[in-house]
Design a protein around this motif. Structure first.
Motif, PDB file in Angstrom:
ATOM      1  N   ILE A 377      21.567  -9.402 -10.007  1.00  0.00           N
ATOM      2  CA  ILE A 377      21.703 -10.727 -10.607  1.00  0.00           C
ATOM      3  C   ILE A 377      21.655 -11.792  -9.519  1.00  0.00           C
ATOM      4  N   HIS A 378      20.764 -12.759  -9.714  1.00  0.00           N
ATOM      5  CA  HIS A 378      20.573 -13.840  -8.747  1.00  0.00           C
ATOM      6  C   HIS A 378      20.955 -15.169  -9.390  1.00  0.00           C
ATOM      7  N   TYR A 379      22.166 -15.644  -9.130  1.00  0.00           N
ATOM      8  CA  TYR A 379      22.585 -16.966  -9.585  1.00  0.00           C
ATOM      9  C   TYR A 379      21.978 -18.030  -8.679  1.00  0.00           C
ATOM     10  N   GLY A 380      21.883 -19.260  -9.202  1.00  0.00           N
ATOM     11  CA  GLY A 380      21.376 -20.335  -8.369  1.00  0.00           C
ATOM     12  C   GLY A 380      21.471 -21.680  -9.049  1.00  0.00           C
ATOM     13  N   GLY A 381      21.261 -22.737  -8.268  1.00  0.00           N
ATOM     14  CA  GLY A 381      21.253 -24.090  -8.787  1.00  0.00           C
ATOM     15  C   GLY A 381      21.000 -25.078  -7.669  1.00  0.00           C
ATOM     16  N   GLY A 382      20.857 -26.340  -8.051  1.00  0.00           N
ATOM     17  CA  GLY A 382      20.672 -27.395  -7.067  1.00  0.00           C
ATOM     18  C   GLY A 382      21.996 -27.876  -6.512  1.00  0.00           C
ATOM     19  N   ALA A 383      21.983 -28.340  -5.285  1.00  0.00           N
ATOM     20  CA  ALA A 383      23.216 -28.796  -4.643  1.00  0.00           C
ATOM     21  C   ALA A 383      23.854 -29.948  -5.402  1.00  0.00           C
ATOM     22  N   TRP A 384      23.030 -30.773  -6.089  1.00  0.00           N
ATOM     23  CA  TRP A 384      23.547 -31.927  -6.821  1.00  0.00           C
ATOM     24  C   TRP A 384      23.367 -31.723  -8.326  1.00  0.00           C
ATOM     25  N   ASP A 385      23.522 -30.490  -8.737  1.00  0.00           N
ATOM     26  CA  ASP A 385      23.257 -30.032 -10.101  1.00  0.00           C
ATOM     27  C   ASP A 385      24.585 -29.875 -10.838  1.00  0.00           C
ATOM     28  N   PHE A 386      24.735 -30.548 -11.986  1.00  0.00           N
ATOM     29  CA  PHE A 386      25.994 -30.400 -12.716  1.00  0.00           C
ATOM     30  C   PHE A 386      26.166 -29.003 -13.298  1.00  0.00           C
ATOM     31  N   GLY A 387      25.088 -28.224 -13.348  1.00  0.00           N
ATOM     32  CA  GLY A 387      25.190 -26.848 -13.819  1.00  0.00           C
ATOM     33  C   GLY A 387      25.274 -25.820 -12.706  1.00  0.00           C
ATOM     34  N   LEU A 388      25.500 -26.291 -11.472  1.00  0.00           N
ATOM     35  CA  LEU A 388      25.556 -25.374 -10.329  1.00  0.00           C
ATOM     36  C   LEU A 388      26.650 -24.328 -10.542  1.00  0.00           C
ATOM     37  N   PRO A 389      26.321 -23.035 -10.468  1.00  0.00           N
ATOM     38  CA  PRO A 389      27.349 -21.998 -10.610  1.00  0.00           C
ATOM     39  C   PRO A 389      28.428 -22.136  -9.543  1.00  0.00           C
ATOM     40  N   ASN A 390      29.671 -21.944  -9.963  1.00  0.00           N
ATOM     41  CA  ASN A 390      30.777 -22.020  -9.022  1.00  0.00           C
ATOM     42  C   ASN A 390      30.723 -20.844  -8.055  1.00  0.00           C
ATOM     43  N   ALA A 391      30.692 -21.142  -6.769  1.00  0.00           N
ATOM     44  CA  ALA A 391      30.508 -20.104  -5.753  1.00  0.00           C
ATOM     45  C   ALA A 391      31.639 -19.081  -5.774  1.00  0.00           C
ATOM     46  N   ASN A 392      32.867 -19.530  -6.001  1.00  0.00           N
ATOM     47  CA  ASN A 392      33.997 -18.598  -6.020  1.00  0.00           C
ATOM     48  C   ASN A 392      33.932 -17.667  -7.230  1.00  0.00           C
ATOM     49  N   THR A 393      33.482 -18.211  -8.367  1.00  0.00           N
ATOM     50  CA  THR A 393      33.349 -17.382  -9.563  1.00  0.00           C
ATOM     51  C   THR A 393      32.257 -16.336  -9.376  1.00  0.00           C
ATOM     52  N   VAL A 394      31.158 -16.750  -8.757  1.00  0.00           N
ATOM     53  CA  VAL A 394      30.079 -15.791  -8.471  1.00  0.00           C
ATOM     54  C   VAL A 394      30.575 -14.714  -7.512  1.00  0.00           C
ATOM     55  N   ALA A 395      31.314 -15.124  -6.497  1.00  0.00           N
ATOM     56  CA  ALA A 395      31.831 -14.153  -5.519  1.00  0.00           C
ATOM     57  C   ALA A 395      32.755 -13.142  -6.178  1.00  0.00           C
ATOM     58  N   ALA A 396      33.580 -13.611  -7.109  1.00  0.00           N
ATOM     59  CA  ALA A 396      34.475 -12.690  -7.811  1.00  0.00           C
ATOM     60  C   ALA A 396      33.687 -11.711  -8.660  1.00  0.00           C
ATOM     61  N   LEU A 397      32.613 -12.186  -9.274  1.00  0.00           N
ATOM     62  CA  LEU A 397      31.765 -11.307 -10.087  1.00  0.00           C
ATOM     63  C   LEU A 397      31.053 -10.284  -9.203  1.00  0.00           C
ATOM     64  N   ASP A 398      30.763 -10.690  -7.973  1.00  0.00           N
ATOM     65  CA  ASP A 398      30.095  -9.793  -7.030  1.00  0.00           C
ATOM     66  C   ASP A 398      30.992  -8.616  -6.642  1.00  0.00           C
ATOM     67  N   ILE A 403      25.502  -9.204  -6.979  1.00  0.00           N
ATOM     68  CA  ILE A 403      25.219 -10.597  -7.296  1.00  0.00           C
ATOM     69  C   ILE A 403      24.868 -11.351  -6.022  1.00  0.00           C
ATOM     70  N   GLU A 404      23.833 -12.175  -6.098  1.00  0.00           N
ATOM     71  CA  GLU A 404      23.517 -13.112  -5.024  1.00  0.00           C
ATOM     72  C   GLU A 404      23.531 -14.520  -5.600  1.00  0.00           C
ATOM     73  N   ASN A 405      23.761 -15.498  -4.741  1.00  0.00           N
ATOM     74  CA  ASN A 405      23.864 -16.889  -5.176  1.00  0.00           C
ATOM     75  C   ASN A 405      23.091 -17.774  -4.210  1.00  0.00           C
ATOM     76  N   THR A 406      22.209 -18.618  -4.735  1.00  0.00           N
ATOM     77  CA  THR A 406      21.388 -19.486  -3.892  1.00  0.00           C
ATOM     78  C   THR A 406      21.572 -20.935  -4.313  1.00  0.00           C
ATOM     79  N   VAL A 407      21.846 -21.791  -3.351  1.00  0.00           N
ATOM     80  CA  VAL A 407      21.915 -23.228  -3.592  1.00  0.00           C
ATOM     81  C   VAL A 407      20.749 -23.880  -2.863  1.00  0.00           C
ATOM     82  N   VAL A 408      19.966 -24.675  -3.582  1.00  0.00           N
ATOM     83  CA  VAL A 408      18.795 -25.321  -2.998  1.00  0.00           C
ATOM     84  C   VAL A 408      18.941 -26.832  -3.104  1.00  0.00           C
ATOM     85  N   ALA A 409      18.081 -27.555  -2.413  1.00  0.00           N
ATOM     86  CA  ALA A 409      18.060 -29.009  -2.528  1.00  0.00           C
ATOM     87  C   ALA A 409      17.468 -29.379  -3.880  1.00  0.00           C
TER      88      ALA A 409
END
Length: 523
Positions: A377-398, A403-409
């Motif tokens: 599972i690859h989570y992701g979102g924009g750095a200024w995205d109101f739907g950006l997945p919470n990094a701590n929640t993703v880490a807990a799921l990992d 699970i991997e998580n990517t934040v882009v511009a």
């Protein structure tokens, strides 16, 4: 007559235009409002020059030494009945090089380190007479999205008649559909001078690349008529190839349909380029419409979410195209509302697809999901995205899954989603090692901290490295054999008193998580 002065000769590849940023005003930073977005897929030819009096409808991008990005886009809209026309584009800028900077920058303020993601640039176009409306704006590399408001009607996000997206015949109609048009802008090494922006050249059509094909294909959906799928076939698609192709299913957001990933999402162009670069496998890409997938299902009843996806769409694709029928060879990703679809699929039946990409829709997969450690599972979102997945929640799921998580511009817009598709298709799908790397690194660190002598440390570490190499080479069976050897040796070291029960338990628990994952797909 035109009020614009002659500029330098245009450069290869795109559309563009518009008033200088000094006339722009900042509107609410919706940047595609979380559910919208669709640009065009068409490529508008570069003009030889942007000259005085040139009023060709559509966009033209040209090299401009006065532009801070090296390029200016000129946009011409023709509507003889309009009393006013506004040009709007998700091209306001944020500071990706320093994310503590909360400033939203105008396009004319571009300097290296800034990336699109600041929301909507909104400017009144100049009435050039005879129904022509004109504006110019500096633009930076990649696929840029824009649209129009006519006569102050901001409920209708209008397509560019001279550069329209290619919409699905059964898609959302206006004004519910928010139309995004796409303009390709080259990269100027001297002026743009920022590696993350240079990377967005993957979104630009290449003259020398082999081209795949895409179209809307009719499909019979129960109790619905005239439905279609978007289907991308890779260059030189061979219906008789001995090895079936893998399949990537892409899901749109709210206010969108199966058109968006094929148009503004730039999937065909990105896939063509990645395939040419040898950084992804040729794959068939399918875009679907949420409105015909069926109900979301009952979370207490596994296997009933989106029944038309399971019972109609996937069987149709696998019967009509030379694609694998193995779940591990399928991927499913979606943006915003499509992220919710993706996550509902995971919680409903985690192994229906081998790879998932929930982007810009937060995190809603429960840690208690059955077989959550099977898919990647690859989570992701924009750095200024109101739907950006919470990094701590993703880490807990990992802790439970892979699970991997990517934040882009980017914001809640295709500035983020085009990058996420590129990263997903290039770095994650069909690459289980990309998801297992963290667990292997943790195991190696725990081995290093266990107080074993050098020989015993090396004996365990070598096995972990070898297992990951075998996974990378596609030999999961061999990797499992090596990892079983690792587990046996950990047990031996515990029996011999070289590892404490606590140390052995930590190593065994994590290694067994990896062996469960690999073993799941080789059964």
């Amino acid at each position: 007559m035109s009020v614009f002065t002659r500029r330098d000769r245009a450069v290869e590849g795109s559309q563009g235009g518009g008033d200088r940023g000094r006339n722009a005003r900042l509107v609410r930073p919706f940047a595609a409002l979380g559910l919208t977005a669709a640009l065009v897929l068409s490529t508008v030819p570069m003009a030889a020059q942007a000259a005085d009096g040139e009023l060709t409808p559509g966009p033209t991008v040209y090299a401009d030494p006065e532009s801070p990005t090296g390029y200016t886009g000129r946009f011409v809209y023709y509507d003889p009945d309009a009393t006013s026309v506004r040009f709007v584009a998700d091209i306001l800028l944020r500071n990706w090089a320093d994310r503590t900077d909360i400033t939203v920058y105008q396009p004319h303020q571009y300097e290296p380190g800034l990336m699109r993601g600041g929301g909507g640039y909104d400017v009144e176009m100049t009435d050039a007479g005879d129904g022509y409306w004109v504006t110019e704006v500096p633009l930076a590399a990649g696929a840029n999205q824009y649209w129009f408001y006519v006569d102050g009607n901001t409920s209708a996000w209008l397509a560019d008649p001279a550069n329209s997206p290619i919409f699905a015949p059964d898609g959302i109609s206006f004004p519910q559909r928010r139309a995004f048009n796409k303009v390709f802008v080259p990269y100027d090494e001297a002026k743009q001078d920022f590696a993350p922006l240079a990377a967005r050249q993957i979104e630009l059509p290449r003259e020398d690349s082999a081209k795949g094909t895409w179209s809307y294909v009719p499909i019979d959906i129960p109790n619905q008529t005239g439905r279609t799928l978007g289907v991308y076939l890779p260059p030189d698609y061979d219906p008789n190839r001995a090895e079936p192709y893998k399949t990537i299913y892409m899901q749109h957001g709210g206010g969108q349909d199966q058109s968006d990933w094929m148009n503004m999402g730039d999937v065909p162009v990105i896939m063509d380029n990645l395939i040419q670069d040898g950084t992804t496998e040729p794959a068939v890409v399918i875009t679907t419409n949420t409105n015909y997938l069926g109900p979301v299902g009952n979370q207490a009843v596994p296997g009933d979410a989106y029944p038309n996806l399971r019972n109609v769409v996937i069987p149709f694709v696998e019967a009509n195209y030379n694609v694998s029928t193995e779940p591990i060879d399928r991927a499913f990703a979606g943006l915003s509302a499509g992220s919710f679809v993706t996550q509902n699929l995971i919680r409903d039946d985690a192994d229906q697809f081998g790879y998932y990409g929930p982007w810009s829709g937060g995190v809603s997969v429960p840690a208690s999901t059955p077989n959550l450690a099977a898919p990647y599972i690859h989570y992701g979102g924009g750095a200024w995205d109101f739907g950006l997945p919470n990094a701590n929640t993703v880490a807990a799921l990992d802790d439970v899954g892979f699970i991997e998580n990517t934040v882009v511009a980017g914001a809640h817009d295709f500035n983020a989603w085009n990058q996420l598709f590129t990263i997903f298709a290039r770095d994650y799908v069909w690459h289980p090692e990309a998801f297992l790397q963290d667990e292997v690194d943790t195991l190696k660190a725990d081995v290093a901290d266990a107080g074993l002598n050098k020989g015993n440390t090396n004996a365990l570490t070598v096995k972990l490295d070898q297992a990951l190499k075998l996974v990378t080479a596609g030999d999961s069976v061999g990797a499992l054999e090596v990892l079983n050897g690792f587990l046996a040796q950990v047990a031996e070291f515990q029996t011999a008193g070289k590892l404490t029960a606590e140390q052995a338990s930590a190593l065994t628990t994590l290694a067994e998580k990896v062996t469960f994952n690999l073993g799941y797909w080789v059964q």
